[in-house]
Design an enzyme around this catalytic site. Structure first.
Site, mmCIF file in Angstrom:
data_model
loop_
_atom_site.group_PDB
_atom_site.id
_atom_site.type_symbol
_atom_site.label_atom_id
_atom_site.label_comp_id
_atom_site.label_asym_id
_atom_site.label_seq_id
_atom_site.Cartn_x
_atom_site.Cartn_y
_atom_site.Cartn_z
ATOM 1 C CD1 TRP A 134 0.026 -1.393 3.174
ATOM 2 C CD2 TRP A 134 0.641 0.672 3.228
ATOM 3 N NE1 TRP A 134 0.836 -1.498 4.322
ATOM 4 C CE2 TRP A 134 0.913 -0.063 4.312
ATOM 5 C CE3 TRP A 134 0.896 1.931 3.218
ATOM 6 C CZ2 TRP A 134 1.994 0.541 5.361
ATOM 7 C CZ3 TRP A 134 1.615 2.564 4.378
ATOM 8 C CH2 TRP A 134 2.294 1.925 5.133
ATOM 9 C CG ASN A 135 5.136 1.177 0.769
ATOM 10 O OD1 ASN A 135 4.938 0.483 -0.344
ATOM 11 N ND2 ASN A 135 6.430 1.265 1.260
ATOM 12 C CE LYS A 158 -2.970 -9.303 -2.289
ATOM 13 N NZ LYS A 158 -3.756 -8.194 -1.943
ATOM 14 N N PRO A 159 -3.502 -5.827 -5.678
ATOM 15 C CG PRO A 159 -5.253 -4.113 -6.020
ATOM 16 C CD PRO A 159 -4.708 -5.456 -6.355
ATOM 17 N N GLY A 211 6.484 -6.589 -0.196
ATOM 18 C CA GLY A 211 5.766 -6.740 0.943
ATOM 19 C C GLY A 211 6.657 -6.922 2.370
ATOM 20 C CB SER A 212 5.528 -7.642 5.822
ATOM 21 O OG SER A 212 4.503 -8.672 5.291
ATOM 22 C CD GLU A 233 12.566 -6.079 -4.979
ATOM 23 O OE1 GLU A 233 13.304 -5.324 -4.099
ATOM 24 O OE2 GLU A 233 13.067 -6.447 -6.069
ATOM 25 C CG LEU A 234 10.831 -9.932 1.010
ATOM 26 C CD1 LEU A 234 11.376 -11.285 1.735
ATOM 27 C CD2 LEU A 234 9.381 -10.138 0.842
ATOM 28 C CB CYS A 267 11.154 -0.715 1.813
ATOM 29 S SG CYS A 267 11.304 -0.242 0.232
ATOM 30 C CD GLU A 367 10.391 -2.373 6.843
ATOM 31 O OE1 GLU A 367 9.504 -3.216 7.056
ATOM 32 O OE2 GLU A 367 10.432 -1.807 5.889
ATOM 33 C CD GLU A 444 10.133 -4.895 -8.154
ATOM 34 O OE1 GLU A 444 9.405 -5.844 -8.380
ATOM 35 O OE2 GLU A 444 10.130 -4.158 -7.385
HETATM 36 P P1 NAD Z 1 2.096 -6.849 3.625
HETATM 37 O O1 NAD Z 1 3.316 -8.074 3.511
HETATM 38 O O2 NAD Z 1 1.243 -6.879 4.631
HETATM 39 O O3 NAD Z 1 1.388 -6.837 2.344
HETATM 40 C C1 NAD Z 1 1.700 -6.956 1.074
HETATM 41 C C2 NAD Z 1 0.974 -7.313 -0.058
HETATM 42 O O4 NAD Z 1 0.825 -8.740 0.094
HETATM 43 C C3 NAD Z 1 -0.474 -6.681 -0.056
HETATM 44 O O5 NAD Z 1 -1.207 -6.802 -1.042
HETATM 45 C C4 NAD Z 1 -1.399 -7.750 1.171
HETATM 46 O O6 NAD Z 1 -2.471 -7.654 0.886
HETATM 47 C C5 NAD Z 1 -0.605 -8.978 0.504
HETATM 48 N N1 NAD Z 1 -0.734 -9.975 1.415
HETATM 49 C C6 NAD Z 1 -0.885 -10.258 2.719
HETATM 50 N N2 NAD Z 1 -1.156 -11.361 3.190
HETATM 51 C C7 NAD Z 1 -1.052 -12.120 2.189
HETATM 52 C C8 NAD Z 1 -1.107 -13.767 1.805
HETATM 53 N N3 NAD Z 1 -1.192 -14.507 2.961
HETATM 54 N N4 NAD Z 1 -0.929 -14.030 0.675
HETATM 55 C C9 NAD Z 1 -1.101 -13.399 -0.559
HETATM 56 N N5 NAD Z 1 -0.765 -11.973 -0.304
HETATM 57 C C10 NAD Z 1 -0.918 -11.563 0.895
HETATM 58 O O7 NAD Z 1 2.968 -5.680 3.553
HETATM 59 P P2 NAD Z 1 2.547 -3.997 3.499
HETATM 60 O O8 NAD Z 1 2.132 -3.572 4.789
HETATM 61 O O9 NAD Z 1 1.620 -3.844 2.148
HETATM 62 O O10 NAD Z 1 3.843 -3.243 2.982
HETATM 63 C C11 NAD Z 1 4.677 -2.887 3.867
HETATM 64 C C12 NAD Z 1 6.040 -3.715 3.873
HETATM 65 O O11 NAD Z 1 6.426 -3.887 2.302
HETATM 66 C C13 NAD Z 1 7.141 -3.079 4.510
HETATM 67 O O12 NAD Z 1 7.687 -4.358 5.147
HETATM 68 C C14 NAD Z 1 7.930 -2.509 3.399
HETATM 69 O O13 NAD Z 1 9.354 -2.657 3.889
HETATM 70 C C15 NAD Z 1 7.786 -3.732 2.423
HETATM 71 N N6 NAD Z 1 8.196 -2.870 1.092
HETATM 72 C C16 NAD Z 1 9.512 -3.345 0.280
HETATM 73 C C17 NAD Z 1 9.613 -2.804 -0.743
HETATM 74 C C18 NAD Z 1 10.873 -3.168 -1.632
HETATM 75 O O14 NAD Z 1 11.144 -2.757 -2.592
HETATM 76 N N7 NAD Z 1 11.675 -4.170 -1.006
HETATM 77 C C19 NAD Z 1 8.889 -1.713 -1.042
HETATM 78 C C20 NAD Z 1 7.738 -1.292 -0.547
HETATM 79 C C21 NAD Z 1 7.309 -1.869 0.682
#
Ligand code: NAD
Length: 465
Positions: A134-135, A158-159, A211-212, A233-234, A267, A367, A444
């Site tokens: 979402w960020n 999937k957003p 994501g995380s 990309e975590l 991130c 984080e 990426e």
């Molecule tokens: P998140 O892991 O909660 O969610 C990311 C995505 O995954 C969302 O679309 C969410 O709906 C989906 N998701 C959650 N559970 C899932 C599951 N069980 N199966 C499939 N999809 C699922 O992360 P967030 O809170 O949206 O984003 C913040 C995190 O993203 C932070 O840790 C940040 O550092 C990381 N991030 C990393 C980068 C990078 O380039 N490395 C860039 C941006 C954000």
């Protein structure tokens, strides 16, 4: 797995009020999207067609910049000026990838080997499942979609359920761009059900997830039995190192612009600031002066430079980590452990500056994802290096020093995929970006980003006379 009941409600982080109610899609709709994408995989598309799509998508971002930016601000909370720059950044990925398509032409080895001619083809890897946080809802989508489409791989996007509106708006624009049916697909709603289908459906050959780290690990485990390519990309835990020979004014200004973008929810934003003992006091003063100028408010107000956090959960985590640091002896220079806002107030967290943070504080390991600057003193270069590398993460780091040789000695030992030297600049579409250690797999951006969606196929044939 039971389908999720009730609508998906999207809220404005500046007020907490609901701004949209959407359906919750799940496994069935994801399977349909994957099947539609599989159909598009076999459509024969030339490289020049792909280049044209990418150019059109970039143009659509430019033409609809303001409307897309307003939607990002509404659902994410970031100031409009940042949302506009996110739309520009997203567009730059499509433009960049349009330049790389031609590099995917077949490559013939010079001469013959084993009595044969050899040609290497770059084939689309298969359907790509793209999971976006979402960020940066449009920029993170762009990093993945631009590379997949350049490679000719159909996508299922999937957003995040917190910010689906900008993706919906983008998909409305994509419908007008003459892409083959099934080439681009969007699903949102029940994240675990959608994730499970993407991991298990045999047509999906690449999963690109941002994501995380916790969710990335879960998806990797689920996809492993199906031997899929994972691009991950975590999370990050970026160290920001300021040596005593650094330009302190510059280091303080760069820190402020890096740290408070998207209210500290990026991130690559500095999570822990290591300052050489002799310059802690002047550096903290310079940072405090800059932080005092930040103006909190809704992203729609042009004067705002610090928007709200994404939601209650995000706010509660920041408050908890700040509270923990204070309990372990940190001194509060600005802000502090803020009370939870009342109903309708929005998730505004005050810019917080902490000094004398204990090395045991949780905010140095996790984080923070909020507008918090924890400062620690260090003595020697080796101390700074060891503290910076003492993490499972390895995404971004920053080094400030007036001595380039000294800085380069430190940079080459830092286990981070992106290291700013005398700057705290984040990634660009023109260069590969990604993490070491548990911050991810793959890259990426740049030409390297496209290769994540390509399967190489080697074809020997009898040597021509
Ligand atoms: P998140 O892991 O909660 O969610 C990311 C995505 O995954 C969302 O679309 C969410 O709906 C989906 N998701 C959650 N559970 C899932 C599951 N069980 N199966 C499939 N999809 C699922 O992360 P967030 O809170 O949206 O984003 C913040 C995190 O993203 C932070 O840790 C940040 O550092 C990381 N991030 C990393 C980068 C990078 O380039 N490395 C860039 C941006 C954000």
């Amino acid at each position: 797995m039971q389908p999720v009941a009730g609508p998906l409600t999207v809220c404005d982080p500046a007020t907490g009020a609901a701004i949209a109610h959407l359906p919750h899609y799940g496994a069935t709709e994801t399977r349909e999207a994957i099947e539609a994408a599989s159909g598009a995989l076999h459509a024969s598309v030339t490289r020049s067609q792909r280049r044209v799509w990418l150019e059109r998508i970039a143009r659509a971002h430019v033409e609809h910049r303001e409307a897309l930016a307003e939607i990002i601000t509404q659902e994410n909370g970031k100031p409009l000026v940042e949302a506009r720059s996110e739309v520009d950044y997203a567009a730059s990925f499509y433009t960049e990838c349009s330049r790389h398509v031609e590099r995917l032409q077949p490559r013939r080895l010079s001469g013959t080997t084993r009595g044969h001619d050899w040609t290497i083809f770059s084939r689309p890897a298969g359907v790509a499942g793209l999971i976006v946080p979402w960020n940066f809802p449009l920029a993170m989508l762009a990093k993945k979609a631009s590379a997949a489409l350049a490679a000719g791989a159909p996508i299922v996007v999937k957003p995040s359920e917190k910010t689906p509106l900008s993706s919906i708006a983008l998909f409305h624009l994509l419908h007008g761009l003459d892409l083959p049916p099934g080439m681009v697909n969007l699903v949102f709603g029940d994240a675990p059900a959608i994730g499970q289908m993407l991991c298990e459906h045999p047509a999906v050959r690449v999963i690109s997830f941002t994501g995380s780290t916790a969710v990335g690990k879960r998806l990797s485990a689920r996809a492993a039995p199906h031997v899929k390519r994972m691009a991950l990309e975590l999370g990050g835990n970026a160290p920001y190192i300021v040596f005593d020979d650094a330009d302190l004014e510059r280091a303080a200004s760069e820190l402020t612009s890096n740290k408070f973008r998207c209210s500290g929810q990026t991130c690559v934003c500095s999570n822990r600031v290591y300052v050489q003992r002799g310059v802690v006091e002047p550096f903290v003063k310079l940072v405090a002066e800059r932080m005092a100028r930040l103006r909190a408010g809704p992203g729609t107000d042009p004067a705002t430079t610090l928007g709200p956090l994404i939601d209650r959960q995000g706010f509660a985590k920041v408050r908890e980590l700040v509270g923990d640091a204070i309990e372990r002896g940190a001194q509060v220079v600005l802000g502090g452990a803020a009370a939870l806002p009342a109903e309708g107030e929005g998730w505004f967290y005050p810019a917080t500056l902490l000094t004398g943070v204990s090395p045991s504080a949780r905010c140095l390991r996790e984080e923070v994802f909020g507008p918090v600057v924890p400062v620690l003193a260090f003595e020697t270069d080796q101390d700074a290096l060891e503290a910076a590398n003492d993490t499972h993460h390895g995404l971004a780091a920053y080094v400030f020093s007036g001595d380039e040789e000294r800085a380069q000695r430190v940079i080459e030992r830092l286990r981070f995929g992106h290291v700013g030297f005398n700057c705290a600049t984040g990634p660009t579409s023109a260069a590969p970006f990604g993490g070491m250690k548990q911050s991810g797999l793959g890259r990426e951006g740049g030409e390297e980003g496209v290769l994540e969606y390509v399967e190489l196929q080697t074809v020997p044939s009898p040597a021509s006379a």
